[in-house]
Design an enzyme around this catalytic site. Sequence first.
Site, short mmCIF file in Angstrom:
data_model
loop_
_atom_site.label_atom_id
_atom_site.label_comp_id
_atom_site.label_asym_id
_atom_site.label_seq_id
_atom_site.Cartn_x
_atom_site.Cartn_y
_atom_site.Cartn_z
N LEU A 261 0.84 -1.20 0.00
CA LEU A 261 0.00 0.00 0.00
C LEU A 261 0.87 1.25 0.00
O LEU A 261 0.48 2.29 -0.50
CB LEU A 261 -0.88 0.03 1.25
CG LEU A 261 -2.03 -0.95 1.32
CD1 LEU A 261 -2.65 -0.91 2.70
CD2 LEU A 261 -3.08 -0.59 0.29
N GLY A 262 2.03 1.16 0.61
CA GLY A 262 2.88 2.33 0.66
C GLY A 262 4.11 2.07 1.49
O GLY A 262 4.27 1.02 2.10
N LYS B 259 1.81 -3.21 8.89
CA LYS B 259 3.01 -2.39 8.78
C LYS B 259 4.19 -3.21 9.27
O LYS B 259 4.17 -3.75 10.37
CB LYS B 259 2.81 -1.13 9.63
CG LYS B 259 3.99 -0.22 9.64
CD LYS B 259 3.60 1.18 10.06
CE LYS B 259 3.49 2.07 8.88
NZ LYS B 259 3.17 3.44 9.14
N ASP C 252 3.96 12.61 15.50
CA ASP C 252 4.21 12.71 14.06
C ASP C 252 2.93 13.04 13.30
O ASP C 252 2.53 12.33 12.39
CB ASP C 252 4.84 11.40 13.56
CG ASP C 252 5.68 11.62 12.30
OD1 ASP C 252 5.85 12.79 11.89
OD2 ASP C 252 6.14 10.63 11.71
#
Length: 668
Positions: free
Chosen positions: A350-351, A373, A469
């Site tokens: 996905l990224g 992730k 973040d």
Amino acid sequence: MIAMFFKLLILTLASLAAAEDVNFTYNGFRSANLSLDGSAQFTSNGLLMVTNDTEEQKGHAFYPNPVTFKNSYSNSNVFSFSTIFVFAVRSVSATLGGHGMAFVIAPKRAFPGAYGGPFLGLFNRANNGNPTNHVFAVELDTVRSASFNDIDNNHVGIDINGLNSTGFASAAYYAKKNGGLRNLTLNSGKPMQLWVEYDGTHKQINVTLAPINVDKPHAPLISLNHDLAPILNKTMYVGFSSSTGSVPTSHCILGWSFKMNGQAQELVLSQLPKLPRVGGKKMSKLLTIGVPVISVSLVFLAISGVIYAIRRKRKFAELLEDWELEYGPQRFKYKELYIATEGFREKELLGRGGFGKVYKGILPASKTEIAVKRISHESRQGMKEFVAEIVSIGRLRHRNLVPLLGYCRRKGELLLVYDYMPNGSLDKYLYNQPTATLNWGQRFKVIRGVASGLFYLHEEWEQVVVHRDVKASNVLLDGELNGRLGDFGLARLYDHGTDPQTTHIVGTVGYLAPEQARSGKATTSTDVFSFGAFLLEVACGRRPIETQGPLQGVILVDWVFSCWNKGNILEARDGNLGTEIISKEVELVLKLGLLCSYSEPSARPSMRQVVQYLEGDIAFPELSFLGHSSSGLTFAPQEGSDDFAKSYQSSSFTGLSYVESTLLSGGR
Ligand SMILES: *[C@@H]1O[C@H](CO)[C@@H](O)[C@H](O)[C@H]1NC(C)=O
Ligand SMILES: *[C@@H]1O[C@H](CO)[C@@H](O)[C@H](O)[C@H]1NC(C)=O
Ligand SMILES: *[C@@H]1O[C@H](CO)[C@@H](O)[C@H](O)[C@H]1NC(C)=O
Ligand SMILES: *[C@@H]1O[C@H](CO)[C@@H](O)[C@H](O)[C@H]1NC(C)=O
Ligand SMILES: *[C@@H]1O[C@H](CO)[C@@H](O)[C@H](O)[C@H]1NC(C)=O
Ligand SMILES: *[C@@H]1O[C@H](CO)[C@@H](O)[C@H](O)[C@H]1NC(C)=O
Ligand SMILES: *[C@@H]1O[C@H](CO)[C@@H](O)[C@H](O)[C@H]1NC(C)=O
């Protein structure tokens, strides 16, 4: 008068019920009504499997009603009781198995926080041995745990409030013939019978073991003088608990009887359910001719099987330490994630984020869409605290946060499992225009959502969570285009300073508050600063610092500031927004962005105030307040200057120039 009568009636009925001694017998559990949890289940032929043939399980099975162990007048006497049950422990091998099972008397039917493995689903490290447990158990333990002073890997023990047994003996029975002691192997898969008897007058506990089809031995295996009055409460629950470790083992009960104030009924062995077969079917006579051929093929198959199993084991190996046992539900199996993402195929990618690659997947069992992730992380230092934090963050629930479902750990790698967000991250809608874009109404909804999510993290949850973040690429859009904050707390992983590849400063240049750049310390105010940069980013459709193109090096906040200074802050808005904007809202967002970017932390609003400004609950302050702040920090409005590049050079507004030089010079 009538009320009085009913009161009397109820009292009489209650005392009658208490006086009636509990007495039940299950010759098999075909129509039994027990309260089950964890892995405990009934098989179709009426066997009670407290754990089935699966690793790392725990299960409980309890008689559903409370049992009265003391009369109403005296707390110092426990009634006599006795119980008989037939059990079998079956595992893949006769020497490995575990961890065991226990007959239990406990104040509740549930054991929240109890560990499986050696803790048998009854206790955990913190409460083992604690007198406030009020738990009595007779354990059938097939693994030797030195930390509980176990004698061997095949023993019976009387456990009082903890697993360090008060009385114990290796599994054995007194045979009738010569009266000698004969050994038994609990883990043999063969059914055995156990009697537990308590004499309330002499305060004595007897535990007797025997193979099935052998009459009750004349002498008990363990006889212990111990008063149960301080341990048992007036009413208690009776049942079984069991847990497995890394070897698949099933712990079965075939029949059970219990009687208060008397001798439990003997079980009718012929009525007990049959255990499932262990081996395969017998070979037909025809096949006996083929035996040599078959054995050769079997040996060959076995060898390839072993090689396959080793390879597979390596492929799916993961790290699991004792302290993680309590995180059972949040812990995913690597194999499950591997299957979900089709082996982490590039197609499912996905990224790529600052912390690692993100893959899409579908959980095989529940068909839930997930995002996984993968973060590479060599150091184990600080991992325990980090996982504890991740698990606690996993309990956060807010409609503007991406739900964290759990994690998995492998050597050098941590995997985090999130809900899948079908519309991807917000930055793509800001920087890939006009291919993908959001109108003002949609953007304002996202902004309000993210503000509310961040407010929840800062003030509304039981603990203060600093996101560390906040930026457009960490905001994901769900099916209804709601903004949801992701990646919270992740930056913490690198905070421990264990990864030489990263600087001490965690966060992203352009979103970093000046004091955070200096001290490396993240606070709720540094989050507000990043949120300010995010506001400007969404309203202007530009990055906080342009890294390419004609505007390279321009700092967004300085540019917005110069527009405001010229008296036309709306000039800074995203050109792609067109005319369908609500000027009041755009102006509010831009000004709020400036207010949050203030270099003095105490001058920034809190997230509570930010939400109130955005919802229009309180009036927005005059921005000139910024210029006349008493914070003492220099603030240089570029009067009359429309050259924003120059203002960037001289501005001390954001302290960004400072951040940049720090990062460029090594970030230490
Ligand atoms: C216990 O209950 C069974 C029937 O459920 C009955 O046959 C038996 O006599 C009872 N035992 C005692 C000691 O009351
Ligand atoms: C099982 O026992 C519980 C507790 O006594 C009761 O609420 C439930 O209705 C019973 N179920 C059946 C099927 O008898
Ligand atoms: C054991 O029980 C678990 C949970 O109840 C179930 O998912 C699993 O399929 C069972 N395994 C076997 C071998 O019956
Ligand atoms: C059991 O009894 C003890 C002391 O009498 C009491 O503190 C405890 O709360 C009781 N436990 C339950 C679950 O009733
Ligand atoms: C159980 O035994 C172990 C090993 O001797 C000991 O360290 C521990 O303190 C004991 N626990 C309790 C509750 O007695
Ligand atoms: C029975 O078990 C005990 C303890 O495990 C052992 O010391 C003894 O040798 C065994 N006896 C026989 C006859 O196997
Ligand atoms: C326990 O066993 C001993 C020895 O056989 C016997 O004398 C005693 O009565 C038994 N106690 C109970 C509670 O069964």
